[in-house]
Structure formats: C-alpha cells, structure tokens
Scaffold this active site. Structure first.
Site, PDB file in Angstrom:
ATOM      1  CE  LYS A 190      28.012  45.206  43.992  1.00  0.00           C
ATOM      2  NZ  LYS A 190      27.886  45.658  45.367  1.00  0.00           N
ATOM      3  N   GLY A 243      38.173  45.241  42.617  1.00  0.00           N
ATOM      4  CA  GLY A 243      37.888  44.354  43.743  1.00  0.00           C
ATOM      5  C   GLY A 243      38.875  43.199  43.746  1.00  0.00           C
ATOM      6  CB  SER A 244      38.908  40.081  45.660  1.00  0.00           C
ATOM      7  OG  SER A 244      37.688  39.514  45.230  1.00  0.00           O
ATOM      8  N   GLY A 248      37.139  38.995  40.335  1.00  0.00           N
ATOM      9  CA  GLY A 248      37.569  39.379  38.988  1.00  0.00           C
ATOM     10  C   GLY A 248      37.451  38.212  38.016  1.00  0.00           C
ATOM     11  CD  GLU A 266      41.551  49.988  38.763  1.00  0.00           C
ATOM     12  OE1 GLU A 266      40.628  50.263  39.537  1.00  0.00           O
ATOM     13  OE2 GLU A 266      42.438  50.790  38.447  1.00  0.00           O
ATOM     14  CB  CYS A 302      44.804  47.630  45.285  1.00  0.00           C
ATOM     15  SG  CYS A 302      45.014  49.250  44.553  1.00  0.00           S
ATOM     16  CD  GLU A 401      44.576  42.007  47.999  1.00  0.00           C
ATOM     17  OE1 GLU A 401      43.557  41.412  47.633  1.00  0.00           O
ATOM     18  OE2 GLU A 401      44.884  43.140  47.596  1.00  0.00           O
TER      19      GLU A 401
HETATM   20  P1  NAD Z   1      35.391  42.037  46.459  1.00  0.00           P
HETATM   21  O1  NAD Z   1      35.925  41.403  45.229  1.00  0.00           O
HETATM   22  O2  NAD Z   1      34.905  41.181  47.549  1.00  0.00           O
HETATM   23  O3  NAD Z   1      34.154  42.994  46.062  1.00  0.00           O
HETATM   24  C1  NAD Z   1      34.294  44.005  45.104  1.00  0.00           C
HETATM   25  C2  NAD Z   1      32.917  44.302  44.519  1.00  0.00           C
HETATM   26  O4  NAD Z   1      32.463  43.166  43.809  1.00  0.00           O
HETATM   27  C3  NAD Z   1      31.864  44.634  45.564  1.00  0.00           C
HETATM   28  O5  NAD Z   1      31.026  45.679  45.101  1.00  0.00           O
HETATM   29  C4  NAD Z   1      31.087  43.335  45.649  1.00  0.00           C
HETATM   30  O6  NAD Z   1      29.744  43.505  46.082  1.00  0.00           O
HETATM   31  C5  NAD Z   1      31.131  42.863  44.209  1.00  0.00           C
HETATM   32  N1  NAD Z   1      30.893  41.424  44.024  1.00  0.00           N
HETATM   33  C6  NAD Z   1      31.035  40.429  44.946  1.00  0.00           C
HETATM   34  N2  NAD Z   1      30.677  39.254  44.389  1.00  0.00           N
HETATM   35  C7  NAD Z   1      30.345  39.508  43.100  1.00  0.00           C
HETATM   36  C8  NAD Z   1      29.931  38.686  42.019  1.00  0.00           C
HETATM   37  N3  NAD Z   1      29.774  37.362  42.148  1.00  0.00           N
HETATM   38  N4  NAD Z   1      29.690  39.280  40.823  1.00  0.00           N
HETATM   39  C9  NAD Z   1      29.854  40.601  40.670  1.00  0.00           C
HETATM   40  N5  NAD Z   1      30.237  41.433  41.658  1.00  0.00           N
HETATM   41  C10 NAD Z   1      30.485  40.884  42.866  1.00  0.00           C
HETATM   42  O7  NAD Z   1      36.514  43.046  46.931  1.00  0.00           O
HETATM   43  P2  NAD Z   1      36.492  44.026  48.200  1.00  0.00           P
HETATM   44  O8  NAD Z   1      36.714  43.217  49.428  1.00  0.00           O
HETATM   45  O9  NAD Z   1      35.291  44.895  48.139  1.00  0.00           O
HETATM   46  O10 NAD Z   1      37.748  44.943  47.900  1.00  0.00           O
HETATM   47  C11 NAD Z   1      39.042  44.536  48.232  1.00  0.00           C
HETATM   48  C12 NAD Z   1      39.763  44.066  46.995  1.00  0.00           C
HETATM   49  O11 NAD Z   1      39.789  45.105  46.018  1.00  0.00           O
HETATM   50  C13 NAD Z   1      41.224  43.751  47.272  1.00  0.00           C
HETATM   51  O12 NAD Z   1      41.549  42.560  46.622  1.00  0.00           O
HETATM   52  C14 NAD Z   1      41.969  44.925  46.663  1.00  0.00           C
HETATM   53  O13 NAD Z   1      43.288  44.652  46.287  1.00  0.00           O
HETATM   54  C15 NAD Z   1      41.099  45.226  45.490  1.00  0.00           C
HETATM   55  N6  NAD Z   1      41.338  46.591  44.998  1.00  0.00           N
HETATM   56  C16 NAD Z   1      42.065  46.725  43.845  1.00  0.00           C
HETATM   57  C17 NAD Z   1      42.370  47.996  43.358  1.00  0.00           C
HETATM   58  C18 NAD Z   1      43.200  48.158  42.118  1.00  0.00           C
HETATM   59  O14 NAD Z   1      43.295  49.274  41.607  1.00  0.00           O
HETATM   60  N7  NAD Z   1      43.822  47.114  41.604  1.00  0.00           N
HETATM   61  C19 NAD Z   1      41.914  49.124  44.052  1.00  0.00           C
HETATM   62  C20 NAD Z   1      41.170  48.951  45.216  1.00  0.00           C
HETATM   63  C21 NAD Z   1      40.885  47.667  45.675  1.00  0.00           C
END
Ligand code: NAD
Length: 500
Positions: A190, A243-244, A248, A266, A302, A401
């Site tokens: 996704k 993601g965030s 997570g 991650e 990130c 962040e």
């Molecule tokens: P986000 O957590 O808002 O979304 C990430 C993904 O999760 C998206 O596809 C989103 O649609 C999905 N999502 C949202 N709500 C959900 C739920 N309830 N259940 C399951 N999936 C859901 O993050 P973002 O704004 O897309 O990305 C930015 C974040 O990603 C930052 O915190 C950044 O640090 C992190 N990031 C981490 C790494 C790493 O390697 N540690 C790499 C890239 C980005």
C-alpha cells in the site's frame, strides 16, 4: 511546454495521471471523481483523484497473494531464478529511469536532479543487492559435525503486507518489494495516498520481468481503510511499515489484536548532528554536509539531522559559515534541473511546518534563517529552509519530528551535555558526530541511543557501500531492514537437528 531539459526527455504534456490497483497481474482502475484529491506540490494544481479504497479490494489482493504463495509458483522457484527475474525488473526500471524520476519529482515535489542522481540509482542498487543477497543466505545456512547434522532451514513467511510513506515513493516500495520477493514471499503493497504514481507501474513491469501474477500486488487508498485492513488481516504473516511513530504504534496493536503477525517498524526520527571543536578543519565542507543532512528532500527524510548540536568553541566560527552557505539554498520549481530545494509534499505538510515555525517563535527560540512560505506566485507548497537557535529541550521543535525543513540549533559544553541533548527525544533513529578524536568518537557512538551512528572525522568524499542493516531504537521502531539481516527479517527459520 517542455519543462525538463534533454537530461530526461520528459514533458508535462505526456504525464499520465492514471492510478490503478494491481492484483493478480491485472490493472484495476481506481481514478474516481470522489475521494482523496492529490495536488501537485509544485503549483497546487490537481494531479489526480484517488478512491479511498475498499476492504474487499484488500481481501481480494491478500487472497490472490496467498494462493500465489501456497501453490509455490514463486516460493518454489530456485532462488537464483528469482534473483534473475528481480534483476530483470531492475533492468526494466532502468529503461524507464527518466520517466520514474519525473514521476517522483511530480508526485513528491523532490527536485528532478535529486530524483535522477539519488532516488533512482539507489532504488536500482537496492533491488539488485536484494536479488543477489537472498542467494547467499539460502546457500550458506547449514553446518554439521560427525555425530549429528544440524542446520537452519530458512523459509519465506507467506503473504507480506507493506505500508509505506511518501518521502521516497519508489525507493521505499523497492525496499519492501526487493527483500520480500527475493526471500520467496508474496506481497500486498500500500503506497501513501500522497504519492501513488510509481508503485503500480513497477508492479506492471514486474509481470514483464517474469514475476508470476499474484506475487506482487498493489492496493491504493487511505490508511484508515486500506492500511488498517492490511494490518488487521489474518492471512498476512509479516507487516512491514515505513511511516510515523504514531501509526507504527497502531500497527503493533492491530498485529496483536489479529493474528500476532510479525511487524517491522521503520518510524520517525529527530536525529542529532553533533559538531565538536575538534571536527575536521574545513568548516565550509562541514557546513555543506550539515545543510545536506538537515535539508535534503526539504528535510523530509527520516534520518534528517534536524537538530544541530554545536560545541561552544566551534559555534561562533561554524554558524556564520553555515548560514552564509545556506542562503544559496532557495526553494524552486522541482522540475527545473537547477533546483536543489523543492516544495514540501502537500498543503497539509506545509501547514504543519508553518505551525512548528510558529511554535518555535512563540516558545522563545530565536529564528535566525528563513521561516516563511515563499514562491506564492507559483501556488505550490514552498517554505524556506528554516533555522532556530537557542532552542530549549522542552520546546516542541526540540522534541517532535517536524519532517520538514526546520533545523533546531543547540549549544553544549562537553560530551556529557551533548549526550544528554542527543538522547532527550523519544526517537532513536540516527546520529552524526563530527570529531577527529577516536576515543570521543567511540564514547559518543556507545552513548547515543540510535540505530545508525555516523562518525565524521573527515570531509573527504566517500563511496556509499552496499546497503547495511539498520534498526530503530526507542520510538523510531524496531526490526532490521536493509542489508543481509534485513533479508532475514523476511523469512522464518526452523532449526533441524538430526542425530545419526
Ligand atoms: P504516516 O504514518 O502518516 O503514513 C505512513 C503510511 O501509513 C501511509 O501509507 C498511510 O496511508 C498509512 N496509514 C495511515 N494510517 C494508518 C492506519 N491507521 N493503519 C495502517 N496504515 C495507516 O507517515 P507519512 O507522513 O506518510 O511518512 C512520514 C513518516 O515516515 C515520518 O515519521 C518519517 O520519519 C517516517 N519514515 C521513516 C523511515 C525509516 O526508515 N525509519 C523512512 C521514511 C519515512
């Protein structure tokens, strides 16, 4: 209008806004007049509209991926054959190198030059690395002695679910597709609803490369519908998430409340970039590296060094050099090959960044660079690289962040104070330490709670080696991704002990 130069041969005229789910080797149309509206970061125009997604689409994708796993059409292929097919996928992406770079720039707002020189080359080298890496793992894990034979039988897990963010859309997709498929799993991916252009096109190319239908599936949509259904799904054996930290945590709960699937998380970061008085002497070069660390991809990285910790002796010399050099980094149209700093990804992200800038001012930090939304005539989501000095540990911009181009500067006296500041946030993803003192480097590396710690005793350019494994600490997540150990995360092991 031809916006790009001959480097890419792309024009905005041949942009195809079509987004489709990809299930069992078939494209399923998705564009809808209702649903999520994706606006171009560069000029705010409507790029595409996306259906929020449906549970039954996810179920269909998982069912197809499960069937594809269970009948062995992929997992029973010799690992070298899987590697050959994944390498072919890398070749096919390479044929469309410019096109994918263009899509990444358009969708995420990243400068086209960065997409061409960073995102795409890294994507290709990661995919090729995983293809070969799996071969090494499967052929090595056994050992014997004269009375018994014990060996580790490593096997794929089954259906993997992958949920990714938007900051490196193609690269993040490949960092899930590569290890999941190389180890013999099938996948339902996704993408972020904010960046939907590249993943479905890669899935289509995978069929051309020889990946059997049903092995690589893409389902678009919102996190609340598609993401949540995936993370609760009982037929998914591993959920890998980038993601965030907030989401997570939700993924962990979903895994616990469903089938106790494995999770790889991650998540976010607030990484310190720590400069000691005994850093390398070329302060211009140090300043340039600090700028890249904090503002690459508009700070939407990130591991961005979003906190700059300067030892008292070096601060008065380094900060002016840093600010002078930063002045050259001005937001511009990401499709212009001369642009080094583009817009942030969305209007919501822009608002979030501006809110943090506002907090920074109101909580008493000193704004010393940027702080404004700019390029208003372009109507895109442009904000200046922004720097605050005199940031206190309890300020929001010190702890949270921002995931945008805002750098917080701190001063410290000694190693102890540097460690206290470095470890003061809920995150533990990465850190950089600038020192030429070996003992100090070692003490800092062992004292900082982070998954990836870079010691910079030199500013000399270095080649990036093969990917290695990184695991977040604290609320930056857990589970190894990348490198050989990252490949292992996409498999389970049974120890077989034979007495003879
Ligand atoms: P986000 O957590 O808002 O979304 C990430 C993904 O999760 C998206 O596809 C989103 O649609 C999905 N999502 C949202 N709500 C959900 C739920 N309830 N259940 C399951 N999936 C859901 O993050 P973002 O704004 O897309 O990305 C930015 C974040 O990603 C930052 O915190 C950044 O640090 C992190 N990031 C981490 C790494 C790493 O390697 N540690 C790499 C890239 C980005």
């Amino acid at each position: 209008m031809n916006i790009l130069n001959s480097q890419t041969n792309e024009t905005t005229n041949n942009f195809d806004p079509n987004i489709y789910d990809f299930i069992d080797g078939q494209k399923l149309e998705l564009n809808s007049i209702e649903g999520f509206r994706k606006y171009s970061p560069r000029d705010g125009s409507l790029l595409y509209t996306l259906h929020p997604g449906e549970t039954k689409r996810v179920d269909m994708a998982v069912a197809n991926a499960k069937e594809a796993f269970d009948d062995g059409r992929w997992s029973n292929l010799p690992v070298r054959e899987r590697a050959r097919i994944l390498n072919r996928l890398a070749d096919l992406i390479e044929v469309k190198f410019d096109h994918f770079a263009y899509l990444e720039s358009l969708d995420a707002g990243k400068p086209i030059t960065a997409a061409l020189t960073d995102d795409l080359p890294t994507t290709l080298s990661e995919l090729r690395y995983y293809a070969h890496g799996a071969d090494n793992i499967f052929s090595k894990h056994h050992f014997t002695d004269h009375r018994k034979i014990s060996y580790e039988h490593r096997r794929p897990l089954g259906v993997v679910g992958a949920i990714i963010g938007w900051n490196f859309p193609l690269l993040l997709a490949i960092t899930k597709i590569g290890p999941a498929l190389a180890m013999g799993n099938t996948l339902v991916l996704k993408p972020s609803a904010l960046t939907s252009l590249s993943a479905c096109r890669v899935a289509e190319l995978a069929i051309e490369a020889g990946v059997p239908p049903g092995v690589l599936n893409v389902v678009h949509g919102s996190g609340a519908v598609v993401g949540s259904t995936l993370s609760h799904h009982r037929d998914i054996k591993l959920l890998t998430f980038t993601g965030s930290s907030v989401i997570g945590r939700e993924i962990m709960v979903a895994a616990g409340n469903s089938n106790m699937k494995r999770v790889l998380l991650e998540c976010g970061g607030k990484s310190p970039n720590i400069v000691f008085n005994d850093c390398p002497e070329d302060l211009n070069a140090v300043a340039d590296e600090v700028i890249i660390s904090a503002f690459r991809n508009q700070g939407q990285v990130c591991i961005a060094g979003s906190r700059l910790l300067l030892q008292e002796g070096i601060k008065a010399r380094l900060l002016p050099i840093f600010l002078e050099r930063l002045a050259a980094l001005r937001p511009g149209d990401p499709l212009d090959p001369n642009t080094r700093f583009g817009p942030v990804v969305s209007h919501e992200q822009l608002r979030k960044v501006m809110n943090y800038i506002d907090y920074g001012k109101r909580q008493g930090a000193k704004l010393i660079h940027g702080g404004n939304r700019v390029q208003l005539e372009l109507d895109g989501f442009y904000v200046e690289p922004t720097v605050f000095d005199d940031v206190a540990l309890d300020h929001a911009i010190a702890q949270e962040e921002i995931f945008g181009p805002v750098l917080s500067v701190f001063s410290f006296r000694d190693e102890q104070e540097a460690l206290k500041i470095a470890n003061s946030t809920p995150y533990g993803l990465a850190a950089s330490v600038w020192t030429q003192n070996l003992g100090r480097a070692q003490r800092m590396a062992h004292g900082i709670e982070a998954g990836f710690i870079e010691i910079r005793a030199t500013t000399a350019p270095h080649d990036d080696d093969a990917p290695f494994s990184v695991e977040g600490h604290k609320q930056s997540g857990f589970g190894k991704e990348g490198g050989m150990e990252g490949l292992l995360s996409y498999s389970a092991v049974s120890t077989v002990d034979i007495r003879i």
